[in-house]
Scaffold this active site. Structure first.
Site, mmCIF file in Angstrom:
data_model
loop_
_atom_site.group_PDB
_atom_site.id
_atom_site.type_symbol
_atom_site.label_atom_id
_atom_site.label_comp_id
_atom_site.label_asym_id
_atom_site.label_seq_id
_atom_site.Cartn_x
_atom_site.Cartn_y
_atom_site.Cartn_z
ATOM 1 N N GLY A 38 81.182 41.789 61.078
ATOM 2 C CA GLY A 38 81.557 40.398 60.871
ATOM 3 C C GLY A 38 81.066 39.463 61.962
ATOM 4 N N CYS A 172 89.429 42.633 83.866
ATOM 5 C CA CYS A 172 90.342 41.765 84.622
ATOM 6 C C CYS A 172 91.355 41.140 83.654
ATOM 7 C CB CYS A 172 89.580 40.643 85.314
ATOM 8 S SG CYS A 172 88.505 41.141 86.652
ATOM 9 N N CYS A 185 89.833 45.524 62.417
ATOM 10 C CA CYS A 185 89.395 44.780 61.234
ATOM 11 C C CYS A 185 89.152 45.713 60.062
ATOM 12 C CB CYS A 185 88.099 44.027 61.515
ATOM 13 S SG CYS A 185 88.280 42.800 62.773
ATOM 14 N N CYS A 242 90.984 45.065 90.035
ATOM 15 C CA CYS A 242 90.407 45.512 88.756
ATOM 16 C C CYS A 242 89.690 46.846 88.938
ATOM 17 C CB CYS A 242 89.438 44.462 88.231
ATOM 18 S SG CYS A 242 88.556 44.974 86.737
HETATM 19 ZN ZN LIG Z 1 87.240 43.087 86.464
#
Ligand SMILES: [Zn+2]
Length: 250
Positions: A38, A172, A185, A242
């Site tokens: 899509g 993050c 989906c 992160c």
């Molecule tokens: Zn990151």
């Protein structure tokens, strides 16, 4: 550029921000599109028509009748064919001058790294978190900008994650170690033009990044509620802890 190309791309060349130099950047670029469904359909349409010189389409799925309501690269007569073969056929009809590489595979690991490293820009048009995280890791590792989109029901979102800058990455925003409900989906309803809106915006951001036009959608997540056609914008900041990009810039 030859005369035919000058005509084909004339409406781009007329844009001061793009001009011949910008169009040549597009022609020299390699876009990697993960997913020929899509979102990948409209994204690939515009990248091909706009003259991205090389497009690699990656998808391991085949065209199904239930796809045709929104996956506009594909046609009724191609049901049962690999999506990447169907996509390549459509894109070559629009623009026979560019190179389209069709990979019917679910890429991960070293293979994904190799593909990302060879790309100028990556468009994540996939429909699952595992792929999104793998693509994000590879884009951070190789400092390749990533245009990420998602759409389900009437809700869409899009952002750019550009590891070349001091900008947040996908992890993050959605930490890898956190569990999110997989809204697929494949089984959920999707309003047909929603994927067209988000996928076209992914193409726009990709073209802007390649031609170095304006400000990219980095550090911001745009959310669309298509029921009421309302956009909201959320600022995304880098997470120093992160697990993907936290140490990448040190
Ligand atoms: Zn990151």
């Amino acid at each position: 550029m030859n005369d035919q190309q000058l005509l084909r791309y004339s409406r781009h060349i007329l844009l001061d921000e793009l001009d011949i130099a910008g169009q040549e950047k597009l022609l020299a670029a390699h876009a990697l599109i993960i997913g020929a469904g899509g979102l990948g359909s409209p994204a690939a349409f515009y990248l091909a028509s706009a003259g991205i010189g090389k497009i690699t389409l990656v998808d391991d799925d085949t065209v199904d009748l239930t796809n045709l309501q929104r996956q506009i690269l594909h046609t009724t007569e191609r049901v049962g064919q690999p999506k990447v073969a169907s996509g390549k056929a459509t894109l070559q009809q629009i623009n026979p001058e560019i190179e389209i590489v069709a990979l019917k595979e679910r890429v991960s690991g070293a293979r994904l790294n190799e593909l990302v490293a060879s790309a100028s820009i990556v468009l994540d048009c996939s429909d699952n978190f595992a792929t999104r995280h793998a693509v994000n890791r590879a884009c951070v590792a190789h400092r390749v900008p990533l245009v990420s989109g998602a759409a389900v029901r009437f809700d869409g979102q899009i952002s750019v994650f550009d590891a070349r800058r001091d900008a947040p990455c996908y992890a993050c925003l959605f930490p890898e170690e956190q569990q999110f409900d997989e809204v697929n989906c494949g089984t959920m309803g999707v309003f047909a033009p929603l994927v067209g809106i988000i996928g076209s915006m992914q193409a726009a951001e990709a073209l802007k990044l390649v031609a170095d036009i304006g400000e990219a959608l980095a550090g911001r997540l745009l959310l669309l509620d298509a029921r009421n056609m309302e956009w909201s914008s959320i600022k995304i900041v880098r997470n120093p802890a992160c697990s993907v990009c936290g140490h990448a810039h040190k």
